[in-house]
Scaffold this active site. Sequence first.
Site, PDB file in Angstrom:
ATOM      1  N   PHE A 127       0.843  -1.198   0.000  1.00  0.00           N
ATOM      2  CA  PHE A 127       0.000   0.000   0.000  1.00  0.00           C
ATOM      3  C   PHE A 127       0.876   1.244   0.000  1.00  0.00           C
ATOM      4  CE2 PHE A 127      -4.032  -1.931   1.351  1.00  0.00           C
ATOM      5  CZ  PHE A 127      -3.626  -3.081   2.003  1.00  0.00           C
ATOM      6  N   ASP A 128       0.485   2.234  -0.759  1.00  0.00           N
ATOM      7  CA  ASP A 128       1.011   3.578  -0.569  1.00  0.00           C
ATOM      8  C   ASP A 128       0.329   4.126   0.685  1.00  0.00           C
ATOM      9  OD1 ASP A 128       0.292   6.743  -2.158  1.00  0.00           O
ATOM     10  OD2 ASP A 128       2.030   6.197  -0.956  1.00  0.00           O
ATOM     11  N   GLY A 129       0.862   5.182   1.256  1.00  0.00           N
ATOM     12  CA  GLY A 129       0.305   5.726   2.495  1.00  0.00           C
ATOM     13  C   GLY A 129      -0.719   6.814   2.243  1.00  0.00           C
TER      14      GLY A 129
END
Lengths: 359, 253
Positions: A201-203
């Site tokens: 996941f990107d944040g």
Amino acid sequence: MSEIKAKDFAPTGDAGEEKDAAKAHFDNLKTNKPRPPKPQYAVTIAVSSRTLFNMVTERKIYEDQGLEEYVAYQRDHENEPLMPGPAFPFVKALMTVNARLRQLYPDSEELFDIVLMTNNHAQVGVRLINSINHYDLTIERFCMTGGESPTGYLEAYMTNLYLSKDSEKVSEAIEEGIAAATMFMAVKENELSDTQLRVAFDGDAVLFSDESEIIVKEGGLDTFFAHEKKFENTPLAQGPLKCFLEALGKLQRKFYAKNERLNCPIRTFLVTARSAASSGARVLKTLRSWGLEIDEALFLAGAPKGPLLQKIKPHIFFDDQMFHIEGARELGTISAHVPYGIGQKYNKGKLIESPAKKK
Amino acid sequence: MEMVSTVQNTDVKQKDADRALVVAVTTRAVFDAAAGDVYGMGVAFPLLQKVNERLLEKNPAESLLFDVVLIATDSQQQSSRIISSTSHYGLEVGRFCFSSREDLVETLVVNNVQLFLSTDRDEALQVSQKGVLSALLGRQEAPSESLRVMLCGDAIVRPDCDPVPASRGAAQSFSARLGEMRGRFGVSGSPLSIVLVTSSGGSKSCGVALQTLRSRGLSVDEAYCLAGAPRGPILSLLRPHFLLGDGVIDLED
């Protein structure tokens, strides 16, 4: 064990349920396949036909020759299995996790449930079902809406994550509060684990809201660092994929409860452009305040994500910025774009002129 | 002994009795007695009429059309009032039958009814047990582009499991006729939509249902395989006008 999602539908009533259970039992006897989990306990992943299978050729026929030709073509080829699409490895990995969960918890309904959610015509559906059977995929539920957008059915099936190739449908789902992403095939294929589901996941604007991204875009990096330091102890607001991470975490804890932490078939990764030193703390503290764990947090401090993802080899990587999606794809990572937040108005740092919305 | 009297509706061009798809409905399912308004089937009428119009557009000599028989079983209702209400609301009823509840099935058989529509589950079940195919009328609030006919696929794939419903034969021939009618239109833009729902079997058995119906001449447009998931939320989205249970009516509202 707490429920993974709330029950908010009208119950069928005792007589109805008994009859359903009897019928389902009868069906199990015939097929030897385990019964699909009840939606209110399951982690439901809805995949479209074009994410599950490669339908590039067929899509071209639809675009060039129209719907009737497309349906006729699919019917003529309905005994030829379709090739795997971008969500295929992810779906296989979900099935692997289910097998492990069933070993440890034979009576539990807390499993992944994969639903085919397509606006394809039911006559095309025959080929889709044949293909599902060919690969022995555990996809027991589907909606083939014959043209209507399937978005309304996502809630009815209690969907936790929706994957599609159509960014409009994905945006609609996100607006309805359902985690969703537009999938992209990788340019080349990395070899992926067949024993562990790996999700990256990107944040910002994926797990978290886009509040900090807005600051970067409008105020620049220095403003951003100062802001993040100042608000280090204030949790960020949720992003569209937070609940999906949460659902994964609940399943992970089932393995930990049986002493399987080292051998857990689910592994999660945070791959963020933030840097550990200057802005990473707020992210980790936010996750902690939510009671969520992430197995590996990787802070790139602005470096490209592609090479790192190539090493991680996730079955799916979620990011809100097409720039990162492209970078990931080029180096073999199957990527999913989350069309949320301020990042949609920018391309490689430049503000995009927003086109007039098509009616 | 009660007599069944049949009156042709002179406002409406009569259909070819042998070729038409005869659909029957009681006045209770069309007119709301208290309000004097149309509801239930009444709401589906314009869509059914649109199917007929589109069929005739393609072929002015078309004989495979919907033919509606309106049955009054309540001797309290005045025949003149029923006929004038039908006219007032512009409902394309071919024939009126003034009968009694006891003679309902006989009335249906005598009029060669292929599908009986009701808002009353018990009534529909009783009729289907006597061999006449029955369906429930869906509650309609939202507008629709097409007449949506929903079939439950579970009985289609498990012919040996339950005692064979009395209306099994009627269901199969109705499927074939409906399929022929549906086949007059293309994949998109059809005024008639066929929706298949399977409740308990998995995707494989729904696939079998799709192919079985196709072999009977009925090409399904939309398919939903619930595999044990609750029906309520899906049914409320599907908005069918006619819900066929293939003799086994086990649908919730």
